[in-house]
Scaffold this motif. Structure first.
Motif: not given
Length: 198
Positions: A65-67, A72-79, A126-134
């Motif tokens: 849910n958090m990710i 979703d918030h990042q999708s507000l821009s394509k840059s 794994l969650t932390i790694t996923r966020i950092q990878n993003n």
């Protein structure tokens, strides 16, 4: 369409996730779970092998849910660089979002599970790694689109930014003062402008 058993399992997870997050694994008793869900011990263990399996499922749901909210918030821009600013924008409101659930699930479960439930602790890592990878991917994309300096070490900055965010989350929840998050997000925005932006 979910089966009745799947619906029951989902109901249990959604109901107990905030309890595990607030109380921690050891302090959450089976009676807490049965009282919150209104189900019997047999119904709980008919859907989950044990409390550990339920705690892992609850964390995974909270983490997804958090990710999803961040994405979703990042999708507000394509840059790519604007997406980085949207990350800090998301965390400006993180205290309000996590206050109701008893704090940040990554921080809470990371501390709680480290010496008690190694399998759950691995999920937190794994969650932390996923966020950092993003974040690192956003920086890489920014280099590709010539928005970010090519000399930047993407993963180094991703780790630095997330460490700053996590520290600010800890201080905000501990001191019950959102200014820690707000000021740190301003500092990260300044870093992006001065150190990353071309």
């Amino acid at each position: 369409m979910l089966t009745k058993a799947e619906q029951t399992a989902e109901f249990i997870i959604q109901t107990v996730a905030p309890i595990f997050n607030k109380n921690g694994y050891a302090a959450t008793s089976l009676s807490d779970i049965t009282k919150a869900t209104g189900l019997t011990k047999g119904a709980i263990y008919g859907n989950f092998k044990n409390k550990e399996e339920l705690a892992i499922a609850a964390f995974k749901m909270t983490e997804e849910n958090m990710i999803r909210r961040i994405v979703d918030h990042q999708s507000l821009s394509k840059s790519p660089i604007e997406k980085l600013f949207l990350v800090t924008d998301f965390y400006r409101n993180y205290y309000n979002y996590t206050h109701e659930m008893g704090g940040c699930p990554v921080l809470n479960m990371g501390v709680d599970a480290k010496y008690q439930i190694p399998v759950l602790f691995e999920h937190v890592q794994l969650t932390i790694t996923r966020i950092q990878n993003n974040v690192a991917k956003l920086i890489d994309a920014g280099k590709k689109y010539q928005e970010i300096k090519k000399s930047i070490d993407s993963m180094l900055y991703a780790k630095r930014l997330y460490s700053m965010i996590t520290g600010a989350i800890f201080m905000t929840h501990t001191m019950e003062d959102n200014s820690y998050l707000l000021e740190t997000m301003d500092q990260i925005d300044s870093m992006i402008h001065k150190q990353l932006k071309r």
